[in-house]
Design an enzyme around this catalytic site. Structure first.
Site, mmCIF file in Angstrom:
data_model
loop_
_atom_site.group_PDB
_atom_site.id
_atom_site.type_symbol
_atom_site.label_atom_id
_atom_site.label_comp_id
_atom_site.label_asym_id
_atom_site.label_seq_id
_atom_site.Cartn_x
_atom_site.Cartn_y
_atom_site.Cartn_z
ATOM 1 N N LYS A 21 -28.481 -27.895 -11.517
ATOM 2 C CA LYS A 21 -27.815 -29.299 -11.855
ATOM 3 C C LYS A 21 -29.294 -29.804 -10.594
ATOM 4 O O LYS A 21 -28.344 -29.776 -9.000
ATOM 5 C CB LYS A 21 -26.744 -28.797 -11.058
ATOM 6 C CG LYS A 21 -25.664 -29.700 -11.339
ATOM 7 C CD LYS A 21 -25.834 -31.244 -10.273
ATOM 8 C CE LYS A 21 -25.620 -31.752 -9.119
ATOM 9 N NZ LYS A 21 -26.087 -33.143 -8.567
ATOM 10 N N GLU A 35 -31.864 -22.699 1.297
ATOM 11 C CA GLU A 35 -32.734 -23.310 2.076
ATOM 12 C C GLU A 35 -32.383 -24.727 2.259
ATOM 13 O O GLU A 35 -32.174 -26.143 1.060
ATOM 14 C CB GLU A 35 -33.627 -23.504 1.066
ATOM 15 C CG GLU A 35 -34.666 -22.733 0.278
ATOM 16 C CD GLU A 35 -35.994 -22.649 -1.095
ATOM 17 O OE1 GLU A 35 -36.325 -21.562 -1.204
ATOM 18 O OE2 GLU A 35 -36.496 -23.577 -0.855
ATOM 19 N N CYS A 45 -38.466 -31.141 3.653
ATOM 20 C CA CYS A 45 -37.990 -30.599 4.621
ATOM 21 C C CYS A 45 -38.892 -29.563 5.969
ATOM 22 O O CYS A 45 -38.064 -29.650 6.971
ATOM 23 C CB CYS A 45 -37.154 -29.244 3.558
ATOM 24 S SG CYS A 45 -38.206 -28.355 3.079
ATOM 25 N N GLU A 71 -31.488 -34.484 11.668
ATOM 26 C CA GLU A 71 -32.278 -34.702 10.949
ATOM 27 C C GLU A 71 -32.318 -35.907 10.208
ATOM 28 O O GLU A 71 -31.260 -37.141 9.600
ATOM 29 C CB GLU A 71 -32.171 -33.379 9.287
ATOM 30 C CG GLU A 71 -33.436 -33.877 8.150
ATOM 31 C CD GLU A 71 -33.260 -32.861 7.538
ATOM 32 O OE1 GLU A 71 -31.978 -33.071 6.839
ATOM 33 O OE2 GLU A 71 -33.990 -32.214 6.979
HETATM 34 P P1 NAD Z 1 -28.167 -33.160 -1.031
HETATM 35 O O1 NAD Z 1 -27.116 -31.688 0.070
HETATM 36 O O2 NAD Z 1 -26.782 -34.201 -0.624
HETATM 37 O O3 NAD Z 1 -27.858 -32.751 -2.602
HETATM 38 C C1 NAD Z 1 -28.371 -31.212 -3.055
HETATM 39 C C2 NAD Z 1 -28.462 -31.356 -4.763
HETATM 40 O O4 NAD Z 1 -26.848 -30.979 -3.564
HETATM 41 C C3 NAD Z 1 -27.922 -32.181 -5.068
HETATM 42 O O5 NAD Z 1 -27.730 -32.216 -6.780
HETATM 43 C C4 NAD Z 1 -25.938 -32.462 -4.888
HETATM 44 O O6 NAD Z 1 -25.930 -33.129 -6.077
HETATM 45 C C5 NAD Z 1 -25.634 -31.103 -5.344
HETATM 46 N N1 NAD Z 1 -24.502 -31.794 -3.813
HETATM 47 C C6 NAD Z 1 -23.733 -32.135 -3.202
HETATM 48 N N2 NAD Z 1 -22.731 -32.058 -2.181
HETATM 49 C C7 NAD Z 1 -22.391 -30.410 -3.448
HETATM 50 C C8 NAD Z 1 -20.351 -30.105 -3.394
HETATM 51 N N3 NAD Z 1 -20.219 -30.496 -2.612
HETATM 52 N N4 NAD Z 1 -21.098 -29.163 -4.438
HETATM 53 C C9 NAD Z 1 -21.584 -28.647 -4.928
HETATM 54 N N5 NAD Z 1 -22.893 -29.183 -5.352
HETATM 55 C C10 NAD Z 1 -23.271 -30.781 -4.234
HETATM 56 O O7 NAD Z 1 -28.942 -32.598 -0.538
HETATM 57 P P2 NAD Z 1 -30.398 -34.155 -0.579
HETATM 58 O O8 NAD Z 1 -30.228 -35.133 -0.053
HETATM 59 O O9 NAD Z 1 -30.367 -34.323 -2.159
HETATM 60 O O10 NAD Z 1 -32.074 -33.291 -0.032
HETATM 61 C C11 NAD Z 1 -32.288 -33.960 0.999
HETATM 62 C C12 NAD Z 1 -31.793 -32.755 2.022
HETATM 63 O O11 NAD Z 1 -32.655 -31.526 1.430
HETATM 64 C C13 NAD Z 1 -32.575 -32.526 3.983
HETATM 65 O O12 NAD Z 1 -31.792 -31.916 4.331
HETATM 66 C C14 NAD Z 1 -33.410 -31.765 3.319
HETATM 67 O O13 NAD Z 1 -34.400 -31.122 4.996
HETATM 68 C C15 NAD Z 1 -32.947 -29.960 2.128
HETATM 69 N N6 NAD Z 1 -33.975 -29.799 1.823
HETATM 70 C C16 NAD Z 1 -34.477 -28.676 1.841
HETATM 71 C C17 NAD Z 1 -35.708 -27.705 1.976
HETATM 72 C C18 NAD Z 1 -35.583 -26.364 2.174
HETATM 73 O O14 NAD Z 1 -36.704 -25.785 1.904
HETATM 74 N N7 NAD Z 1 -35.264 -25.716 3.244
HETATM 75 C C19 NAD Z 1 -36.287 -28.475 0.725
HETATM 76 C C20 NAD Z 1 -35.578 -29.970 -0.005
HETATM 77 C C21 NAD Z 1 -34.820 -30.321 0.843
HETATM 78 O O1 6OD Z 2 -43.335 -25.001 -1.331
HETATM 79 C C1 6OD Z 2 -41.849 -24.687 -1.215
HETATM 80 O O2 6OD Z 2 -42.307 -23.139 -2.343
HETATM 81 C C2 6OD Z 2 -40.916 -25.425 -1.109
HETATM 82 N N1 6OD Z 2 -39.801 -24.033 -1.442
HETATM 83 C C3 6OD Z 2 -40.733 -25.830 -0.193
HETATM 84 C C4 6OD Z 2 -40.262 -27.231 0.535
HETATM 85 C C5 6OD Z 2 -40.131 -28.348 0.757
HETATM 86 C C6 6OD Z 2 -39.605 -29.105 1.074
HETATM 87 O O3 6OD Z 2 -38.853 -30.275 1.093
#
Ligand code: NAD
Ligand code: 6OD
Length: 484
Positions: A176, A252, A286, A388
């Protein structure tokens, strides 16, 4: 107008329900995304379950590895298509996507193909109570159908980071993608068909989270495990969904990472490193550092040097020569980031550079641009230091001692990553031991070796993926005890 179809059982399928995909560069509609409802998610789950029992489930690991190599090669062959799709979806600089996002899309398949081929399972010999011998050994089996829920910031990289190991381990997947970035997951369906991945092994359902494909997928009893990258609050909702059926999750999540610069650091390298960690991908990483702590003797010089570089960043579309900063992903996200810019001012920040919207040419006026922004002078309780933001901004504060730097870095509910800049080995190792994070970069940032564990502590995640650690999530170990 481009159509982003669901990809189910090897077929691209339209639905009656579409929503607009807009490019963040101009906010123009560039495609229609076909939203999956319960029926499409049911169909994807049925296809993925059937594939587990079919050719894919019976395939020897050596053949699976060959196919994953073929997927990687096909991504590389269609590099320009993936690049164009990622740039249109995200607006990020061409140089960034072509050096990081798309190459990692291919590498994520190869590295886990190598790991599954080469990593043995354990075996023990023992003496039994009757004086005989028994040998036990472990078998790895796939967990089954894996739901892969992805964010929009590094769409291909983060999706394949989960699909690669899931398929290497013999699972089937339903992806998804974020509603903001449907393109590369869809394109990957073409790659799967082209190289002969059996139908139903890789599926894509488009849509939103609650009341849409995300919720239907994560609640579905036919999904055996869920891997998710995104916001911590979304993680909580998905964890609640996964509780039904006690299904495993790998998360993550968000971060509020600290960058720590000691006075003995190589100054120019530290400035360049923090530039990247604060502003790369328009701050939508992130692992990025929205809290920077600099040791007092170099504080003023560091702030001035970083501010000069930030102010000089060229803001514009992916192919603009020398561009360093693209747009934010959406109008909604821009409003969120600008609300933090306003909060910082309201809380009394000194705005060293930026703090608002850049002046853009008429044809780009409707894109989601913000200025790279640096603040100083806020107390640690300020919203922009606690929460954040996920934008191109950071607050810089001075510190005096190692103890103080550790305390400041740890004063957050999150625990994803840190970047530490020092030439003192003892300081470096002490920081690595005492900062509560899953990832500690010393004199570097976002330097990746895909064989290593990746993930967050505290509110930044559950579990580790990467290298052999991915096998822990994507397979079940069965112990076999043989009495000889
Ligand atoms: P988000 O949580 O809003 O959405 C991520 C995904 O989850 C999307 O596909 C969304 O449609 C889906 N989603 C949302 N609500 C849902 C629910 N209730 N049930 C099932 N699916 C649902 O995140 P975003 O805005 O797309 O991305 C930014 C965030 O992601 C930031 O907080 C960032 O720190 C985090 N992030 C973390 C990492 C990591 O490796 N730790 C990497 C990249 C991004
Ligand atoms: O490098 C990766 O494997 C990874 N998961 C990076 C995440 C980046 C977050 O924005």
């Amino acid at each position: 107008m481009k159509q982003f179809h669901n990809f189910i059982d090897g077929e691209f399928a339209a639905t009656g329900n579409t929503f607009d995909k807009r490019t963040p560069i101009t906010n123009a509609v560039i495609g229609q995304v076909h939203e999956a409802g319960q029926a499409e998610v049911d169909a994807a789950v049925a296809a993925a379950r059937a594939a587990l029992k079919g050719e894919w489930g019976r395939m020897p690991v050596t053949r699976r590895v060959e196919l994953l190599y073929a997927v990687a090669d096909e991504i590389n062959r269609r590099f320009d298509d993936f690049l164009a799709a990622e740039l249109a979806d995200t607006g990020k600089p061409h140089s960034l996507a072509s050096h990081i996002d798309i190459p990692r899309g291919a590498a994520n398949f190869k590295v886990f193909a190598d790991i599954i081929k080469n990593v043995p399972t354990e075996s023990f010999e023992m003496t039994t109570p009757d004086g005989g011998t028994a040998i036990s050994y472990a078998l790895r089996s796939p967990v089954g159908v894996v739901g892969v829920v992805c964010p929009w910031n590094l769409p291909l990289l983060l999706m394949t980071w989960k699909v690669g190991p899931a398929l290497a381990c013999g699972n089937t997947v339903i992806v998804k993608p974020s509603e903001e970035t449907p393109a590369t997951a869809t394109l990957l369906g073409e790659v799967m068909n082209a190289v002969g991945i059996p139908k139903g092994v890789y599926n894509v359902v488009h849509g939103f989270g609650p009341g849409s494909a995300g919720e239907y997928l994560t609640r579905h009893p036919g999904v055996n495990a869920i891997t998710f990258t995104g916001e911590t609050r979304t993680g909580e909702a998905i964890m609640a969904a996964a509780a039904k059926g006690v299904r495993p999750v790998s998360f993550e999540l968000g971060g509020k990472n600290a960058g720590v610069v000691f006075a003995d650091a190589d100054f120019d390298k530290a400035v360049a490193g923090i530039m990247r960690s604060a502003f790369e991908n328009c701050g939508q990483v992130c692992l990025g550092t929205e809290r920077v702590y600099v040791q007092r003797p170099i504080f003023d010089k560091f702030v001035a040097a970083l501010a000069a570089k930030a102010a000089a960043l060229k803001i514009g579309p992916p192919d603009m020569p020398g561009v360093g900063l693209g747009p934010l992903i959406s109008a909604e996200h821009k409003a969120k980031v600008l609300s933090y810019y306003a909060k910082a001012k309201a809380e009394g920040a000194t705005v060293v550079t930026g703090g608002g919207e850049p002046d853009m040419p008429a044809e780009l006026k409707d894109g989601h641009w913000v200025q790279p922004t640096i603040w100083t002078g806020l107390p640690e309780s300020a919203a922009v230091i606690r929460e954040e933001i996920f934008g191109p901004c950071c607050h810089i504060a001075p510190f005096d001692t190692v103890d103080e730097a550790i305390a400041l870095a740890n004063a957050t509910d999150y625990g994803l990553a840190t970047t530490v800049w020092t030439q003192n080995l003892s300081t470096a190792h002490r920081m690595a031991r005492e900062i509560e994070v899953g990832l500690c970069w010393i004199n570097s940032w976002f330097l990746r070796d895909l064989r290593t564990a990746f993930g967050g502590s505290k509110a930044s995640g559950i579990g580790r993926e990467g290298g052999v650690h991915s096998l822990e999530f994507y397979t079940e170990l069965r112990n076999v005890m043989v009495k000889l």
